[in-house]
Design an enzyme around this catalytic site. Structure first.
Site, PDB file in Angstrom:
ATOM      1  NE  ARG A   1     -56.469   9.621 -42.468  1.00 27.69           N
ATOM      2  CZ  ARG A   1     -57.004  10.277 -41.825  1.00 27.69           C
ATOM      3  NH1 ARG A   1     -56.797  10.815 -39.736  1.00 27.69           N
ATOM      4  NH2 ARG A   1     -56.703  11.353 -42.104  1.00 27.69           N
TER       5      ARG A   1
ATOM      6  CD  GLU B   1     -57.538  20.050 -39.396  1.00 29.31           C
ATOM      7  OE1 GLU B   1     -56.935  18.509 -39.573  1.00 29.31           O
ATOM      8  OE2 GLU B   1     -58.292  20.807 -39.267  1.00 29.31           O
TER       9      GLU B   1
END
Ligand code: UD1
Ligand code: CA
Length: 476
Positions: free
Chosen positions: A18, A161
């Site tokens: 990212r 998650e």
């Protein structure tokens, strides 16, 4: 308490997709150090028996960036199995077989967890007498983090998650900070059961709490009140935010030590810098790397100091300096450029539009305006007139200029190195000094001035200058 039987595992093997960067995420710097360097610095304060850093993505680059500053860290290579669970597993496997203590797991991308926070976290784990303790925080926006799912009794049940969470789970605002303490025996027992059957196809370390609970073991949570200590960096927006928070913390620390910082928002101080009481920092100032600033100095506005040493009561404004030493009560700026190897003596002056490099400028000596001083040794009480230049480079080699005590040069003197000006010597305005000047001599290289009267009216008839000259002649 934190001394015996502690291993610290720092996860730094991920790619950091990212960030969209060719630099590995954990090497992006804030506060003068890579992200993971902050984690290692903090780990170093906890007196652990083992500190391991798990690497894989660009491992050579990561190891090269850290090995020198953190000689006690051991680098462990993660294999091709992805995920934080695998990362911890390879690190645990590399611990001595007889290691029987606690394992503190930290992330290389979470640089704000300070030693005090981690000490309290270890204490909480030991007091809870749990198999594992998670650091958690309740946040306004849990996006991107694993969520802590509690059971009916309020105990930790498991971590989910974000990518695997149901809408209901995703609405939970208690997040997993990614910092944990485990008994090493627990990790040895449970990590082999962690699979990759999840949205990311990775071995999640975060599966371990759920597995423990299924066996009826105790998992504790330590909820931190200052959520900023849990902030991680996954993209560049978070990099800036975490960098700002770190800087705010550093600035505040120096303010409490007696430093006046006029504008904390535009003052950037690296973690390695040292400031004495009664230093004043004006806005837009960067105090970088191992810069040290002595008592009473005033720095800024608009100043960048990299690895500099500033003496007591010096004044440095609108200046860019790297690897320079500025003496006590010296003044520098505005608009000065001090390059590596500049050493300015006490009460010296480097003034407006002056560039210096590899130059020692003695006590009380002044380079006030528009000069370049490179590869030079300047004695005490010297005054280099406006626009004095050392011509130190002949296209092949750099040469030294030596200016002895009490020399005064005329404006626009060019010192063609190698050259030496003896004590007390002077140069005329515009002199081009190619030969040594003996002590006490005046060096002039410009031909005596000749005035050719009437030249302008004769040769430039009809110009404004010729007309002005004619008028002035009539007025006489
Ligand atoms: C992780 C946690 C999440 C938590 C968050 C806190 C997991 C599965 N999720 O998510 O619950 O809320 O941290 O910040 O653990 N790394 C490795 N090897 C790998 C993958 C990652 O060493 O194979 C390292 C990374 O370099 C990084 C750290 O582990 O330093 C965390 O990895 P990252 O991908 O950022 O995990 P998150 O998605 O943030
Ligand atoms: Ca992360």
């Amino acid at each position: 308490m934190t001394g015996n039987n502690l291993a610290i595992i720092i996860l730094a093997a991920g790619q950091g997709t990212r960030m969209r960067s060719r630099l590995p995420k954990v090497l992006h710097p804030i506060g003068g150090r890579p992200l993971v360097g902050h984690v290692l610095t903090t780990a170093g304060r906890l007196e652990a028996d083992h500190v391991e850093v798990v690497v894989r993505h660009e491992r050579d680059q990561v190891v090269a960036a850290l090995a020198e500053d953190y000689p006690d860290a051991v680098f462990i290579d993660q294999d091709e199995v992805p995920g934080t669970g695998r990362a911890v597993q390879v690190a645990v496997d590399a611990l001595p077989a007889d290691f029987d203590g606690d394992v503190l797991v930290l992330s290389g991308d979470c640089p704000l967890a300070d030693a005090d926070t981690l000490r309290s976290f270890l204490d909480a784990h030991r007091e809870a007498d749990a198999e594992a303790t998670l650091m958690t925080a309740v946040v306004d926006d849990p996006t991107g983090y694993g969520r802590v799912i509690r059971d009916a009794g309020g105990g930790v049940d498991r971590v989910v998650e974000q990518k695997d969470a149901t809408a209901e789970e995703a609405s939970v605002s208690e997040i997993n900070a990614g910092m944990y303490v485990f008994r090493v025996a627990t990790l040895r027992k449970y990590l082999p059961s962690v699979g990759v059957d999840n949205a990311q196809g990775e071995m999640y370390l975060t599966d371990v709490p759920g597995l423990l609970r299924r066996d009826g073991s105790r998992v504790a949570a330590s909820v931190v009140s200052d959520v900023t200590v849990t902030y991680g960096v996954n993209d560049r927006a978070q990099l800036a935010e975490v960098g700002r928070l770190l800087n705010r913390r550093i600035v505040r620390r120096w303010q409490l030590e007696g430093v006046t910082v006029i504008d904390p928002a535009t003052t950037w101080i690296d973690d390695d810098a040292t400031l004495a009481p009664d230093v004043t920092i004006l806005p837009n100032t960067h105090i970088l790397r191992a810069t040290t600033i002595a008592e009473g100095a005033i720095i800024g506005p608009d100043t960048t100091l990299v690895d500099c040493e500033v003496g007591e009561d010096a004044i440095v404004r609108r200046t860019d300096a790297t690897l320079a030493v500025i003496g006590a009560e010296a003044t520098v700026g505005p608009f000065s450029f001090l390059r590596p190897g500049t050493v300015l003596g006490a009460r010296g002056k480097i003034g407006a539009y002056v560039e210096t490099k590899n130059a020692e400028i003695g006590e009380g000596s002044k380079v006030p305006h528009l000069s370049y001083v490179g590869d030079a040794t300047i004695g005490r009480g010297v005054n280099l007139g406006a626009s004095t230049i050392t011509a130190n480079y002949d296209d092949v080699n750099k040469h030294r200029t030596i200016v002895e005590d009490e020399v005064h040069t005329g404006s626009h003197t060019t010192l063609v190195a190698p050259v030496r000006l003896g004590a007390g010597a002077k140069t005329g305005a515009g002199a081009v000094v190619r030969k040594d000047v003996p002590a006490g001599s005046l060096a002039m290289s410009v031909a005596p001035q000749r005035n050719i009267e009437g030249w302008v009216e004769k040769n430039r008839a009809g110009t404004g200058a010729a007309d002005a000259a004619a008028r002035s002649r009539v007025a006489e």
